[in-house]
Design a protein around this motif. Sequence first.
Motif, PDB file in Angstrom:
ATOM      1  N   LYS A  41      13.333   5.423  -1.476  1.00  0.00           N
ATOM      2  CA  LYS A  41      12.560   6.329  -0.603  1.00  0.00           C
ATOM      3  C   LYS A  41      11.364   6.817  -1.439  1.00  0.00           C
ATOM      4  CE  LYS A  41      12.933  10.313   2.352  1.00  0.00           C
ATOM      5  NZ  LYS A  41      13.387  11.657   2.390  1.00  0.00           N
ATOM      6  N   PRO A  42      10.246   6.088  -1.367  1.00  0.00           N
ATOM      7  CA  PRO A  42       9.110   6.462  -2.228  1.00  0.00           C
ATOM      8  C   PRO A  42       8.503   7.814  -1.848  1.00  0.00           C
ATOM      9  CG  PRO A  42       8.834   4.257  -1.312  1.00  0.00           C
ATOM     10  CD  PRO A  42       9.961   4.894  -0.562  1.00  0.00           C
ATOM     11  N   ALA A  43       8.105   8.563  -2.862  1.00  0.00           N
ATOM     12  CA  ALA A  43       7.389   9.825  -2.621  1.00  0.00           C
ATOM     13  C   ALA A  43       5.963   9.486  -2.206  1.00  0.00           C
ATOM     14  CB  ALA A  43       7.385  10.654  -3.896  1.00  0.00           C
ATOM     15  N   ILE A  44       5.571   9.931  -1.026  1.00  0.00           N
ATOM     16  CA  ILE A  44       4.217   9.665  -0.511  1.00  0.00           C
ATOM     17  C   ILE A  44       3.613  10.986  -0.045  1.00  0.00           C
ATOM     18  CG2 ILE A  44       2.842   8.322   1.175  1.00  0.00           C
ATOM     19  CD1 ILE A  44       5.205   6.433   1.464  1.00  0.00           C
ATOM     20  N   ASN A  45       2.294  11.089  -0.252  1.00  0.00           N
ATOM     21  CA  ASN A  45       1.545  12.267   0.215  1.00  0.00           C
ATOM     22  C   ASN A  45       1.924  13.569  -0.477  1.00  0.00           C
ATOM     23  OD1 ASN A  45      -0.257  10.992   1.887  1.00  0.00           O
ATOM     24  ND2 ASN A  45       1.159  10.993   3.626  1.00  0.00           N
ATOM     25  N   TYR A  46       2.418  13.477  -1.697  1.00  0.00           N
ATOM     26  CA  TYR A  46       2.588  14.681  -2.518  1.00  0.00           C
ATOM     27  C   TYR A  46       1.260  14.902  -3.253  1.00  0.00           C
ATOM     28  CZ  TYR A  46       7.663  14.875  -1.956  1.00  0.00           C
ATOM     29  OH  TYR A  46       8.914  15.006  -1.444  1.00  0.00           O
ATOM     30  N   PRO A  47       0.953  16.135  -3.684  1.00  0.00           N
ATOM     31  CA  PRO A  47      -0.267  16.311  -4.479  1.00  0.00           C
ATOM     32  C   PRO A  47      -0.188  15.393  -5.715  1.00  0.00           C
ATOM     33  CG  PRO A  47       0.684  18.425  -3.873  1.00  0.00           C
ATOM     34  CD  PRO A  47       1.679  17.381  -3.456  1.00  0.00           C
ATOM     35  N   TYR A  48      -1.287  14.707  -6.011  1.00  0.00           N
ATOM     36  CA  TYR A  48      -1.262  13.672  -7.056  1.00  0.00           C
ATOM     37  C   TYR A  48      -0.791  14.202  -8.407  1.00  0.00           C
ATOM     38  CZ  TYR A  48      -2.787  10.055 -10.274  1.00  0.00           C
ATOM     39  OH  TYR A  48      -2.810   9.117 -11.269  1.00  0.00           O
ATOM     40  N   ILE A  63       8.434  -3.137   0.776  1.00  0.00           N
ATOM     41  CA  ILE A  63       8.684  -2.806   2.200  1.00  0.00           C
ATOM     42  C   ILE A  63      10.150  -3.086   2.551  1.00  0.00           C
ATOM     43  CG2 ILE A  63       8.097  -3.472   4.583  1.00  0.00           C
ATOM     44  CD1 ILE A  63       5.201  -3.906   3.494  1.00  0.00           C
ATOM     45  N   ASP A  64      10.664  -4.199   2.034  1.00  0.00           N
ATOM     46  CA  ASP A  64      12.061  -4.560   2.295  1.00  0.00           C
ATOM     47  C   ASP A  64      13.024  -3.508   1.721  1.00  0.00           C
ATOM     48  OD1 ASP A  64      13.767  -6.347   3.480  1.00  0.00           O
ATOM     49  OD2 ASP A  64      14.113  -7.491   1.634  1.00  0.00           O
ATOM     50  N   LEU A  65      12.737  -3.051   0.505  1.00  0.00           N
ATOM     51  CA  LEU A  65      13.584  -2.023  -0.130  1.00  0.00           C
ATOM     52  C   LEU A  65      13.551  -0.727   0.684  1.00  0.00           C
ATOM     53  CD1 LEU A  65      12.557  -2.462  -3.895  1.00  0.00           C
ATOM     54  CD2 LEU A  65      14.708  -3.183  -2.864  1.00  0.00           C
ATOM     55  N   MET A  66      12.376  -0.410   1.239  1.00  0.00           N
ATOM     56  CA  MET A  66      12.256   0.811   2.057  1.00  0.00           C
ATOM     57  C   MET A  66      13.007   0.634   3.377  1.00  0.00           C
ATOM     58  SD  MET A  66       8.242   1.552   1.275  1.00  0.00           S
ATOM     59  CE  MET A  66       7.976   2.782   2.510  1.00  0.00           C
ATOM     60  N   ILE A 125       1.600 -10.942  -5.881  1.00  0.00           N
ATOM     61  CA  ILE A 125       1.192  -9.646  -5.299  1.00  0.00           C
ATOM     62  C   ILE A 125       1.826  -9.490  -3.912  1.00  0.00           C
ATOM     63  CG2 ILE A 125      -0.775  -8.303  -4.402  1.00  0.00           C
ATOM     64  CD1 ILE A 125      -2.488  -9.571  -6.638  1.00  0.00           C
ATOM     65  N   GLU A 126       1.724 -10.568  -3.113  1.00  0.00           N
ATOM     66  CA  GLU A 126       2.299 -10.505  -1.756  1.00  0.00           C
ATOM     67  C   GLU A 126       3.810 -10.311  -1.826  1.00  0.00           C
ATOM     68  OE1 GLU A 126       0.911 -14.095   0.055  1.00  0.00           O
ATOM     69  OE2 GLU A 126      -1.051 -13.228   0.516  1.00  0.00           O
ATOM     70  N   TRP A 127       4.463 -11.011  -2.778  1.00  0.00           N
ATOM     71  CA  TRP A 127       5.916 -10.871  -2.945  1.00  0.00           C
ATOM     72  C   TRP A 127       6.264  -9.415  -3.290  1.00  0.00           C
ATOM     73  CZ3 TRP A 127       7.954  -9.278  -7.660  1.00  0.00           C
ATOM     74  CH2 TRP A 127       9.344  -9.172  -7.694  1.00  0.00           C
ATOM     75  N   ALA A 128       5.512  -8.812  -4.202  1.00  0.00           N
ATOM     76  CA  ALA A 128       5.806  -7.429  -4.619  1.00  0.00           C
ATOM     77  C   ALA A 128       5.649  -6.481  -3.424  1.00  0.00           C
ATOM     78  CB  ALA A 128       4.880  -7.020  -5.759  1.00  0.00           C
ATOM     79  N   TYR A 142      -6.690   5.309  -1.732  1.00  0.00           N
ATOM     80  CA  TYR A 142      -5.255   5.318  -1.404  1.00  0.00           C
ATOM     81  C   TYR A 142      -4.295   5.291  -2.593  1.00  0.00           C
ATOM     82  CZ  TYR A 142      -6.854   4.392   3.302  1.00  0.00           C
ATOM     83  OH  TYR A 142      -7.477   4.494   4.514  1.00  0.00           O
ATOM     84  N   ALA A 143      -4.757   4.854  -3.760  1.00  0.00           N
ATOM     85  CA  ALA A 143      -3.796   4.570  -4.834  1.00  0.00           C
ATOM     86  C   ALA A 143      -3.351   5.810  -5.607  1.00  0.00           C
ATOM     87  CB  ALA A 143      -4.399   3.545  -5.802  1.00  0.00           C
ATOM     88  N   PHE A 144      -3.911   6.960  -5.269  1.00  0.00           N
ATOM     89  CA  PHE A 144      -3.568   8.156  -6.045  1.00  0.00           C
ATOM     90  C   PHE A 144      -2.664   9.092  -5.247  1.00  0.00           C
ATOM     91  CE2 PHE A 144      -7.115   6.205  -8.071  1.00  0.00           C
ATOM     92  CZ  PHE A 144      -6.850   6.350  -9.418  1.00  0.00           C
ATOM     93  N   GLY A 145      -1.609   8.526  -4.673  1.00  0.00           N
ATOM     94  CA  GLY A 145      -0.582   9.344  -4.022  1.00  0.00           C
ATOM     95  C   GLY A 145      -0.410   9.126  -2.531  1.00  0.00           C
ATOM     96  N   LYS A 146      -1.281   8.303  -1.911  1.00  0.00           N
ATOM     97  CA  LYS A 146      -1.161   8.138  -0.457  1.00  0.00           C
ATOM     98  C   LYS A 146      -0.333   6.919  -0.059  1.00  0.00           C
ATOM     99  CE  LYS A 146      -5.422  10.449   0.866  1.00  0.00           C
ATOM    100  NZ  LYS A 146      -6.757  10.218   1.368  1.00  0.00           N
ATOM    101  N   LEU A 147       0.070   6.132  -1.046  1.00  0.00           N
ATOM    102  CA  LEU A 147       0.861   4.932  -0.767  1.00  0.00           C
ATOM    103  C   LEU A 147       2.121   4.959  -1.640  1.00  0.00           C
ATOM    104  CD1 LEU A 147      -1.912   2.155  -0.724  1.00  0.00           C
ATOM    105  CD2 LEU A 147      -0.626   3.009   1.230  1.00  0.00           C
ATOM    106  N   PRO A 148       3.130   4.137  -1.327  1.00  0.00           N
ATOM    107  CA  PRO A 148       4.349   4.143  -2.151  1.00  0.00           C
ATOM    108  C   PRO A 148       4.069   3.846  -3.634  1.00  0.00           C
ATOM    109  CG  PRO A 148       4.729   2.920  -0.129  1.00  0.00           C
ATOM    110  CD  PRO A 148       3.268   3.264  -0.151  1.00  0.00           C
ATOM    111  N   VAL A 149       3.071   2.981  -3.911  1.00  0.00           N
ATOM    112  CA  VAL A 149       2.755   2.649  -5.302  1.00  0.00           C
ATOM    113  C   VAL A 149       1.626   3.563  -5.790  1.00  0.00           C
ATOM    114  CG1 VAL A 149       2.047   0.853  -6.924  1.00  0.00           C
ATOM    115  CG2 VAL A 149       3.480   0.259  -4.962  1.00  0.00           C
TER     116      VAL A 149
END
Length: 267
Positions: free
Chosen positions: A209-216, A200-203, A192-195, A38-45
């Motif tokens: 508006k985080p970029a999600i699901n773009y080609p990595y 989620i709160d910012l979204m 970690i939980e706070w971050a 998930y960490a290579f483009g499928k999540l906000p981070v």
Amino acid sequence: MLIPIQPETKFQCSACGSCCSHIRGIIPKVDAEFMKEYAFGKLPVVQLAPFEQMTFPLWDWEAKRFMQWQKEVNIDANIKPLRAIYDLKSNKAIILTYFMDSKTDACHFLKDNKCSIYHTKRAYVCRLFPFNRSPFIKTGIENVKEGMFGNCGAMEKIIPALPEGFSNMVRFLNEAFPDGSFLNAVQNDIVIEWANRTIIDLMRKKIIKPAINYPYNFLLKRIESSEKVDFTDFLVESGHLTLKEKEDLIRCFDNNAQAQEKVKQYL
Ligand code: SF4
Ligand code: SF4
């Protein structure tokens, strides 16, 4: 309630330097599998360095301190961004964590088997070892002990002595680690939980508006070429926190204040 602890089951770091000599790929198997998926483009981070190259994460305020300390001890720690959110609203890369890139696998601050900045606060990951994480973080694994500790020779007698039952285990850990590593691990998990909660709160408030699901590779190029801002600076810049609130929060993290409160409920 105190748990009777035998002297041999009290943690004592032998200062062997092993944990500071191997800082690449120090991640429990279950977390590694999740990250690869998930960490290579499928999540906000988004993960910015290949998995094999990454070392332990430094929170943005810790990385700022490391950048200062490296000058004081005349070391180039090769600090680079590790995880970021690419925000489509501001077109900025919001850097959540950094890492020290190391070709040798050893921390750049390790000299003659000693930490050159041991006198400082260092980072959570330096202070929480031999823990990888505390028992409080939800991993989805039934056995909470799995993956809780990293590879450390001084843990030989402690791991078999861990009591069953969550409350007993928390009390045991609190007493068995007088070096404070347990509290540091608890507090790091709270951070970690706070971050995660804050993102989620910012979204939810449509601040980002985080970029999600773009080609990595496309995402990586956009992040590399865009203006960068540290996560906690962005919280102030966007009006989510005042400067004072940010400073108070980091002070509270540094003092392990929330970890002490959490653990107190079990004593
Ligand atoms: S925490 Fe463990 S691995 Fe690290 S220096 Fe101490 S004894 Fe060695
Ligand atoms: S900063 Fe110091 S304690 Fe932290 S990993 Fe490097 S040598 Fe070890």
